[in-house]
Design a protein around this motif. Structure first.
Motif, PDB file in Angstrom:
ATOM      1  N   GLU A  64      -3.315   6.939  -4.365  1.00 12.45           N
ATOM      2  CA  GLU A  64      -4.732   7.507  -4.191  1.00 12.45           C
ATOM      3  C   GLU A  64      -4.599   9.105  -3.738  1.00 12.45           C
ATOM      4  OE1 GLU A  64      -8.368   5.198  -3.835  1.00 12.45           O
ATOM      5  OE2 GLU A  64      -7.220   3.290  -4.993  1.00 12.45           O
ATOM      6  N   ARG A  80       0.759  -1.210  -0.128  1.00 12.80           N
ATOM      7  CA  ARG A  80       0.051   0.026   0.072  1.00 12.80           C
ATOM      8  C   ARG A  80       0.778   1.143  -0.034  1.00 12.80           C
ATOM      9  NH1 ARG A  80      -4.862  -0.160  -1.546  1.00 12.80           N
ATOM     10  NH2 ARG A  80      -5.779   1.375  -0.321  1.00 12.80           N
ATOM     11  N   SER A  94       2.488   8.043   0.198  1.00 16.05           N
ATOM     12  CA  SER A  94       1.365   7.450   0.300  1.00 16.05           C
ATOM     13  C   SER A  94       0.992   6.289   0.761  1.00 16.05           C
ATOM     14  CB  SER A  94       0.627   7.269  -1.306  1.00 16.05           C
ATOM     15  OG  SER A  94      -0.695   6.711  -1.442  1.00 16.05           O
ATOM     16  N   THR A  95      -0.177   6.089   1.541  1.00 12.82           N
ATOM     17  CA  THR A  95      -0.579   4.896   2.250  1.00 12.82           C
ATOM     18  C   THR A  95      -1.549   4.233   1.781  1.00 12.82           C
ATOM     19  OG1 THR A  95      -1.643   6.092   3.652  1.00 12.82           O
ATOM     20  CG2 THR A  95       0.504   5.432   4.339  1.00 12.82           C
ATOM     21  N   ASP A  96      -1.958   4.651   0.498  1.00 13.42           N
ATOM     22  CA  ASP A  96      -3.232   3.974  -0.022  1.00 13.42           C
ATOM     23  C   ASP A  96      -2.981   3.661  -1.515  1.00 13.42           C
ATOM     24  OD1 ASP A  96      -3.424   6.717  -0.793  1.00 13.42           O
ATOM     25  OD2 ASP A  96      -5.203   7.192  -0.087  1.00 13.42           O
TER      26      ASP A  96
END
Length: 377
Positions: A129, A88, A124-126
């Motif tokens: 997105e 992720r 980013s951790t998603d």
């Protein structure tokens, strides 16, 4: 297939400088520069898009990195490289350019200096997105413009490697002493205590431009260079060198025997290496050649032509560094970059168009075991 097509007449008609990333879960990410024209330092920004169906469709691009000031001077983001950290998490290395005087060209033809150029990081951790705050990288002792040359590297020992070039300040009249540099961090980019000069000609004649490093399965760092002879104002063959100890020592540079502007090498099965490059001997083309001896020699027999422009040659006669930069501004095909895929193949992206200022970002998957893909028209 096509990642993104520049729309004529829009502020995003020039799409170039793409850098791909393939997540462990299979998502493809691509960051690129969008602007109303290829040349100029105005209205440019970084866009990021992704595909979850092997390139069949792409998410509407997002522009996550707002313009930001450095030392009170406004700036714009020129391009970004993305690196997957896990399923992720993604880190972006972003090239920032001074925008305090928008009318100034990026390259000063009188002095050969650059507008101030810095490097920012964001995470980013998603899976791309949304993005966290921007962090300015401390590149000391290199307190000059430091144009980024690609994404963050993840070394075999867990360190991060940040790649950039050395230029000089915009009005500096001293000779430009170019160098390709790498800095290393053992704490996820918070500090950068170690660095090395990857390539620099003591005579200042040969410029090893556009370093394109790759981390190979055995952990070695393999780098290829777009090699310019400033005395004759001509490009030499692509040169290469490697490090087997995380960038602490480097092999002697060698001539690959291939003429062109390279992208990073990538491994395939049975020890074969592929090297994408731009062939501008005639109509510009994106090609891939092969090596079976660890990159020491490259065969043109059976090389893969990924894209061939229907337009004319974009190579011009040159007598100076200024001519070389002027020629670059006119390129409408270029900068192939690759990201390894979980199945052993590689995702290749590049920009291409008939005219300089109206270009698209395109992709191809290369490898023996190809993923299921649905090319865009």
């Amino acid at each position: 297939g096509t990642v993104f097509s520049g729309c004529p007449g829009s502020n995003e008609q020039s799409a170039c400088f793409p850098l791909p990333c393939v997540m462990p879960g299979g998502r493809w990410l691509c960051a690129f520069r969008a602007a109303p024209s290829k040349q100029g330092n105005y209205e440019q920004r970084v866009l990021i898009t992704w595909s979850d169906d092997g390139g069949g469709s792409w998410h509407e691009p997002i522009a996550p990195f707002d313009p930001i000031a450095v030392e009170g001077r406004p700036g714009l983001m020129r391009f970004a490289g993305l690196t997957a950290l896990d399923h992720r998490r993604v880190v972006a290395a972003i090239c920032w350019v001074d925008h305090s005087e928008p009318s100034l060209p990026y390259f000063n033809e009188q002095t050969e200096g650059l507008l101030d150029t810095r490097i920012f990081l964001s995470e980013s951790t998603d899976a791309g997105e949304s993005w966290g705050p921007l962090r300015l990288m401390n590149t000391s002792p290199f307190d000059v413009p430091v144009p980024l040359t690609g994404p963050m590297l993840r070394l075999a020992n867990g360190e991060w490697g940040c790649q950039f070039e050395l230029n000089k300040t915009y009005e500096d009249s001293e000779p430009w002493r170019h160098a390709s540099v790498m800095m290393f961090s053992a704490d996820a980019g918070r500090t950068w205590p170690r660095h090395c000069i990857v390539a620099q000609d003591p005579s200042n004649r040969i410029f090893y431009w556009d370093q394109r490093p790759a981390i190979l399965p055995n952990g070695r760092i393999f780098i290829v260079f777009w090699t310019f002879d400033r005395q004759t104002a001509t490009y030499r063959n692509i040169h290469a060198r490697e490090s087997c100890d995380g960038g602490r020592t480097w092999s002697t540079l060698w001539d690959t025997g291939v003429a062109g502007q390279p992208g990073p090498v990538f491994p395939l099965a049975d020890g074969v290496l592929g090297m994408p490059y731009v062939d501008r001997t005639a109509a510009p083309a994106i090609k891939v050649c092969w090596s079976t001896d660890g990159g020491r020699s490259w065969t043109r027999d059976g090389e893969l032509a990924v894209y061939t422009s229907p337009g004319p040659s974009q190579t011009e006669a040159k007598t100076s560094m200024q001519d070389a930069w002027s020629e670059m501004y006119k390129f409408s095909v270029g900068l192939p970059n690759v990201a390894p895929m979980p199945n052993g193949a590689a995702l290749l992206v590049y920009y291409a168009g008939i005219t300089t200022d109206i270009t698209a970002i395109r992709w191809a998957v290369i490898g023996q075991d190809l993923v299921t893909a649905h090319p865009s028209p």
